[in-house]
Design a protein around this motif. Structure first.
Motif, mmCIF file in Angstrom:
data_model
loop_
_atom_site.group_PDB
_atom_site.id
_atom_site.type_symbol
_atom_site.label_atom_id
_atom_site.label_comp_id
_atom_site.label_asym_id
_atom_site.label_seq_id
_atom_site.Cartn_x
_atom_site.Cartn_y
_atom_site.Cartn_z
ATOM 1 N N LEU A 9 0.850 -1.169 0.026
ATOM 2 C CA LEU A 9 0.000 0.022 0.039
ATOM 3 C C LEU A 9 0.904 1.155 -0.049
ATOM 4 O O LEU A 9 0.494 2.151 -0.640
ATOM 5 N N LEU A 10 1.997 1.144 0.640
ATOM 6 C CA LEU A 10 2.737 2.450 0.757
ATOM 7 C C LEU A 10 3.645 2.522 -0.625
ATOM 8 O O LEU A 10 3.567 3.783 -1.184
ATOM 9 N N TYR A 11 4.025 1.547 -1.345
ATOM 10 C CA TYR A 11 4.746 1.709 -2.684
ATOM 11 C C TYR A 11 3.595 1.804 -3.850
ATOM 12 O O TYR A 11 4.031 2.061 -4.996
ATOM 13 N N ALA A 12 2.402 1.547 -3.741
ATOM 14 C CA ALA A 12 1.383 1.524 -4.737
ATOM 15 C C ALA A 12 1.270 3.045 -5.266
ATOM 16 O O ALA A 12 0.894 4.035 -4.526
ATOM 17 N N PRO A 13 1.309 3.217 -6.538
ATOM 18 C CA PRO A 13 0.930 4.552 -7.059
ATOM 19 C C PRO A 13 -0.336 4.987 -6.516
ATOM 20 O O PRO A 13 -1.194 3.987 -6.594
ATOM 21 N N ALA A 14 -0.557 6.380 -6.052
ATOM 22 C CA ALA A 14 -1.701 6.749 -5.546
ATOM 23 C C ALA A 14 -1.940 8.243 -6.044
ATOM 24 O O ALA A 14 -1.183 8.970 -6.411
ATOM 25 N N ARG A 15 -3.528 8.634 -5.840
ATOM 26 C CA ARG A 15 -3.834 9.936 -5.823
ATOM 27 C C ARG A 15 -4.265 10.417 -4.798
ATOM 28 O O ARG A 15 -5.176 9.977 -3.971
ATOM 29 N N TRP A 16 -3.704 11.691 -4.193
ATOM 30 C CA TRP A 16 -4.266 12.413 -3.152
ATOM 31 C C TRP A 16 -5.111 13.521 -3.797
ATOM 32 O O TRP A 16 -4.566 14.764 -4.069
ATOM 33 N N GLU A 17 -6.437 13.183 -4.059
ATOM 34 C CA GLU A 17 -7.166 14.038 -4.530
ATOM 35 C C GLU A 17 -7.464 15.296 -3.853
ATOM 36 O O GLU A 17 -7.289 16.398 -4.524
ATOM 37 N N TRP A 18 -7.152 15.374 -2.370
ATOM 38 C CA TRP A 18 -7.266 16.819 -1.662
ATOM 39 C C TRP A 18 -6.121 17.951 -2.107
ATOM 40 O O TRP A 18 -6.276 18.856 -2.197
ATOM 41 N N GLY A 19 -5.077 17.233 -2.623
ATOM 42 C CA GLY A 19 -3.960 18.174 -3.243
ATOM 43 C C GLY A 19 -3.800 18.242 -4.675
ATOM 44 O O GLY A 19 -2.781 18.818 -5.024
ATOM 45 N N GLY A 20 -4.524 17.679 -5.466
ATOM 46 C CA GLY A 20 -4.492 17.263 -7.035
ATOM 47 C C GLY A 20 -3.031 16.634 -7.254
ATOM 48 O O GLY A 20 -2.449 17.175 -8.151
ATOM 49 N N LEU A 21 -2.681 15.708 -6.441
ATOM 50 C CA LEU A 21 -1.394 15.091 -6.369
ATOM 51 C C LEU A 21 -1.448 13.628 -6.999
ATOM 52 O O LEU A 21 -2.274 13.003 -6.400
ATOM 53 N N ASP A 22 -0.689 13.135 -7.918
ATOM 54 C CA ASP A 22 -0.259 11.868 -8.270
ATOM 55 C C ASP A 22 0.906 11.576 -7.338
ATOM 56 O O ASP A 22 1.781 12.211 -7.655
ATOM 57 N N VAL A 23 1.032 10.503 -6.674
ATOM 58 C CA VAL A 23 2.181 10.349 -5.676
ATOM 59 C C VAL A 23 2.702 8.806 -5.977
ATOM 60 O O VAL A 23 1.946 7.767 -6.199
ATOM 61 N N GLN A 24 3.939 8.725 -5.611
ATOM 62 C CA GLN A 24 4.839 7.655 -5.565
ATOM 63 C C GLN A 24 5.460 7.327 -4.498
ATOM 64 O O GLN A 24 6.736 8.447 -4.642
ATOM 65 N N PHE A 25 5.815 6.412 -3.954
ATOM 66 C CA PHE A 25 6.619 6.197 -2.723
ATOM 67 C C PHE A 25 7.876 5.712 -3.142
ATOM 68 O O PHE A 25 7.899 4.826 -3.907
ATOM 69 N N SER A 26 8.833 6.386 -2.641
ATOM 70 C CA SER A 26 10.390 5.618 -3.133
ATOM 71 C C SER A 26 11.495 5.868 -1.909
ATOM 72 O O SER A 26 11.465 6.879 -1.141
ATOM 73 N N THR A 27 12.252 4.970 -1.788
ATOM 74 C CA THR A 27 13.399 5.186 -0.621
ATOM 75 C C THR A 27 14.342 6.085 -1.454
ATOM 76 O O THR A 27 15.407 6.283 -0.790
ATOM 77 N N ASP A 28 14.182 6.483 -2.621
ATOM 78 C CA ASP A 28 15.352 7.232 -3.413
ATOM 79 C C ASP A 28 14.750 8.787 -2.893
ATOM 80 O O ASP A 28 13.882 9.143 -2.936
ATOM 81 N N LEU A 29 15.941 9.353 -2.210
ATOM 82 C CA LEU A 29 15.689 10.691 -1.923
ATOM 83 C C LEU A 29 15.706 11.668 -2.863
ATOM 84 O O LEU A 29 16.557 11.710 -3.680
ATOM 85 N N PRO A 30 14.712 12.697 -2.684
ATOM 86 C CA PRO A 30 14.865 13.739 -3.646
ATOM 87 C C PRO A 30 15.624 14.778 -3.557
ATOM 88 O O PRO A 30 16.153 14.854 -2.247
ATOM 89 N N PRO A 31 16.109 15.536 -4.756
ATOM 90 C CA PRO A 31 16.916 16.848 -4.212
ATOM 91 C C PRO A 31 16.377 17.698 -3.425
ATOM 92 O O PRO A 31 15.047 17.943 -3.241
ATOM 93 N N ASP A 32 17.159 18.529 -2.571
ATOM 94 C CA ASP A 32 16.441 19.179 -1.635
ATOM 95 C C ASP A 32 15.537 20.258 -2.188
ATOM 96 O O ASP A 32 14.451 20.540 -1.660
ATOM 97 N N GLU A 33 15.856 20.714 -3.444
ATOM 98 C CA GLU A 33 15.046 21.782 -3.904
ATOM 99 C C GLU A 33 13.551 21.322 -4.320
ATOM 100 O O GLU A 33 12.696 22.259 -4.459
#
Length: 176
Positions: A9-33
Motif C-alpha cells: 500500500l505504501l509503494y502503490a501509485p496513488a492519487r491524493w485528491e485533496w491536493g491534486g497530486l499523483d504520488v509514488q513512494f520511494s526510498t530514493d531521496l529527492p533533491p533538496d529543492e
C-alpha cells in the motif's frame, strides 16, 4: 522480498485528491529543492507519536516547508507546532512521496511545480509541552505516544498507506 513487496500500500501509485497530486513512494531521496513537506515518524522509546486534529485524524507530525527554510529547521519547527516535541538526536530519512500536481500553480509561490516531494524521516523525540498550534496552521487537539500496534491502527485514519509507512519506520528504526 523487496520493500515494495512487503509494503504494497505504501509503494502503490496513488492519487491524493485533496491536493491534486499523483504520488509514488520511494526510498530514493529527492533533491533538496523539490522537498516541500517534511514529516517525522517520532519515537519516544518504542512508542510512536501521533497527533489528533480537529477532524479526528491521527497524523504524523510535520508539514509544509517555509520559503528558504532548511530541512532541519522545518523538522524542529513542525515538531514544536504539532507535537510539542524536541529532537533527541538526528533525523534519519527513510523515503519520500514523489509527487506531480495537476493544479495550474504551486500551493505556495516559492514551491517547485508541478513536481515536488514529501520527505519522511524517523527521529527520537521528547514530548516537552503542548503543541504551539500557530494561527493559520493545522490545529492539533491531542498528542500521544502509542505502542506500535495502536499507532498502526490509528494512523490508518490518515490514509490506507500510513500503517505500511509506520511499519517501515519501525523496521528501520529498530533493525533486527
Amino acid at each position: 522480498m523487496t520493500l515494495a513487496d512487503r509494503y504494497p500500500l505504501l509503494y502503490a501509485p496513488a492519487r491524493w485528491e485533496w491536493g491534486g497530486l499523483d504520488v509514488q513512494f520511494s526510498t530514493d531521496l529527492p533533491p533538496d529543492e523539490l522537498v516541500t513537506n517534511i514529516h517525522v515518524i517520532s519515537f519516544v522509546g518504542d512508542r510512536i507519536v501521533l497527533c489528533r486534529d480537529a477532524r479526528g485524524v491521527w497524523l504524523i507530525p510535520g508539514g509544509t516547508r517555509e520559503a528558504r527554510e532548511s530541512i532541519d529547521a522545518c523538522i524542529i519547527r513542525e515538531l514544536a507546532e504539532e507535537a510539542g516535541a524536541e529532537l533527541q538526536g538526528p533525523a534519519h530519512w527513510i523515503g519520500a512521496h514523489h509527487t506531480t500536481s495537476d493544479r495550474p500553480a504551486p500551493y505556495l509561490p516559492w514551491q517547485p511545480h508541478p513536481h515536488k516531494a514529501w520527505l519522511w524521516c524517523t527521529a527520537d523525540v521528547a514530548l516537552t509541552g503542548p503543541p504551539t498550534n500557530p494561527e493559520g496552521a493545522e490545529q492539533i487537539l491531542e498528542v500521544q505516544a502509542f505502542p506500535p500496534p495502536d499507532a498502526l491502527r490509528l494512523a490508518a485514519t490518515d490514509g490506507p498507506h500510513m500503517p505500511d509507512l509506520l511499519s517501515l519506520a519501525i523496521e528501520l528504526h529498530n533493525p533486527h
